[in-house]
Design a protein around this motif. Structure first.
Motif, PDB file in Angstrom:
ATOM      1  N   PHE A  96       0.787  -1.213   0.000  1.00  0.00           N
ATOM      2  CA  PHE A  96       0.000   0.000   0.000  1.00  0.00           C
ATOM      3  C   PHE A  96       0.829   1.277   0.000  1.00  0.00           C
ATOM      4  O   PHE A  96       0.278   2.365  -0.033  1.00  0.00           O
ATOM      5  N   ILE A 112      -0.307   4.708   1.594  1.00  0.00           N
ATOM      6  CA  ILE A 112      -1.700   4.737   2.017  1.00  0.00           C
ATOM      7  C   ILE A 112      -1.764   4.268   3.464  1.00  0.00           C
ATOM      8  O   ILE A 112      -1.633   3.087   3.750  1.00  0.00           O
ATOM      9  N   ASP A 113      -1.930   5.175   4.387  1.00  0.00           N
ATOM     10  CA  ASP A 113      -1.937   4.839   5.805  1.00  0.00           C
ATOM     11  C   ASP A 113      -3.273   5.206   6.424  1.00  0.00           C
ATOM     12  O   ASP A 113      -3.974   6.104   5.955  1.00  0.00           O
ATOM     13  N   ASP A 114      -3.615   4.528   7.488  1.00  0.00           N
ATOM     14  CA  ASP A 114      -4.829   4.864   8.219  1.00  0.00           C
ATOM     15  C   ASP A 114      -4.745   6.310   8.714  1.00  0.00           C
ATOM     16  O   ASP A 114      -3.707   6.769   9.188  1.00  0.00           O
ATOM     17  N   ALA A 147      -8.301  -6.358   0.576  1.00  0.00           N
ATOM     18  CA  ALA A 147      -7.610  -5.547   1.586  1.00  0.00           C
ATOM     19  C   ALA A 147      -7.344  -4.135   1.062  1.00  0.00           C
ATOM     20  O   ALA A 147      -7.519  -3.145   1.791  1.00  0.00           O
ATOM     21  N   ARG A 163     -10.643  -2.208   0.976  1.00  0.00           N
ATOM     22  CA  ARG A 163     -11.135  -1.844   2.311  1.00  0.00           C
ATOM     23  C   ARG A 163     -10.405  -0.620   2.861  1.00  0.00           C
ATOM     24  O   ARG A 163     -10.953   0.092   3.700  1.00  0.00           O
ATOM     25  N   ARG A 164      -9.190  -0.397   2.389  1.00  0.00           N
ATOM     26  CA  ARG A 164      -8.441   0.786   2.825  1.00  0.00           C
ATOM     27  C   ARG A 164      -8.861   2.032   2.054  1.00  0.00           C
ATOM     28  O   ARG A 164      -8.548   3.148   2.483  1.00  0.00           O
ATOM     29  N   THR A 165      -9.534   1.849   0.933  1.00  0.00           N
ATOM     30  CA  THR A 165      -9.762   2.991   0.036  1.00  0.00           C
ATOM     31  C   THR A 165     -11.220   3.204  -0.346  1.00  0.00           C
ATOM     32  O   THR A 165     -11.549   4.232  -0.958  1.00  0.00           O
ATOM     33  N   PHE A 223     -10.060   6.380   3.264  1.00  0.00           N
ATOM     34  CA  PHE A 223      -8.683   6.243   3.757  1.00  0.00           C
ATOM     35  C   PHE A 223      -8.116   7.593   4.154  1.00  0.00           C
ATOM     36  O   PHE A 223      -8.682   8.634   3.881  1.00  0.00           O
TER      37      PHE A 223
END
Length: 237
Positions: free
Chosen positions: A34, A37-39, A106, A109-111, A237
């Motif tokens: 990723f 791309i971090d939480d 996965a 779900r982050r984006t 995200f």
């Protein structure tokens, strides 16, 4: 005899080239692809133009990695089956091909919304399985079965994927356009299998290269759709 040895050597070379690398295996197993791309990252609209450009590049790189892994593992499956047997391909390659789907889930779900990611993953797993089934049929000389799969379940799954992607961004990821791109994608993978059955190793390899180029269009469209949705405050995200 010399021609047979030459063809076998070429086939072995292509098989080694197509084998999943350690990096690919790690990417699929850990979904550690990723990049930036971090939480908790700010909404894209709040980022500076430079950071927006970096975010789009990260999304595109991740999307391309996943789509290219899908094409490569599908091609690996066909190559191994053509050179050995269906049983060997299913035991040694199919797990890698199927593992791309949870990695995709996965990423989404982050984006995007979790329900979109879950639906995409479920349908994409089915897509991978159907591509393998159609490949099996082609390599066994059962073109009738392959065509039935293309006209039936593969088409339905493609429509489902198109509708699912459209939920991310209806303007960029139009369902009909995405379904058409997925149909083209499937056609290239199965064309490669037909060339393998005909003993045309060079043609099969060239078709896989075309499939990688074509799927880049899908990957970049997905990245842009996610990015534009985030700019409007619809990203997660």
């Amino acid at each position: 005899m010399k021609l047979k040895l030459l063809l076998f050597g070429l086939a072995t070379t292509l098989l080694c080239f197509a084998a999943p690398s350690a990096a690919e295996e790690e990417a699929v197993e850990t979904a550690g692809i990723f990049g930036g791309i971090d939480d908790g990252v700010l909404a894209a609209a709040e980022l500076s133009p430079i950071l927006q450009k970096d975010l789009l590049a990260t999304l595109a790189a991740t999307s391309r990695t996943l789509w290219h892994l899908h094409v490569q593992t599908a091609a690996d499956y066909a190559m191994v089956e053509a050179l050995t047997s269906r049983e060997v391909a299913r035991a040694n390659v199919a797990p890698f091909a199927l593992a791309v789907s949870p990695a995709f889930g996965a990423f989404l779900r982050r984006t995007t919304r979790p329900d979109i990611a879950d639906t995409f993953q479920r349908l994409f797993t089915r897509h991978i399985g159907l591509i393998s089934d159609a490949t099996d049929a082609i390599l066994a000389g059962r073109e009738d079965i392959a065509q039935a799969l293309v006209a039936g379940p593969l088409m339905e799954v493609g429509k489902g994927l198109g509708l699912t992607l459209q939920q991310i961004n209806p303007k960029v990821l139009n369902a009909d356009e995405m379904t058409a791109l997925l149909t083209e994608h499937e056609g290239l993978l199965l064309e490669a299998a037909r060339r393998l059955r005909a003993g045309d190793m060079v043609g099969a390899f060239a078709t896989v290269v075309r499939a990688q180029v074509q799927v880049t269009v899908i990957a970049d469209r997905l990245a842009l759709g996610i990015f534009e949705a985030a700019k409007k405050g619809n990203g997660v995200f």
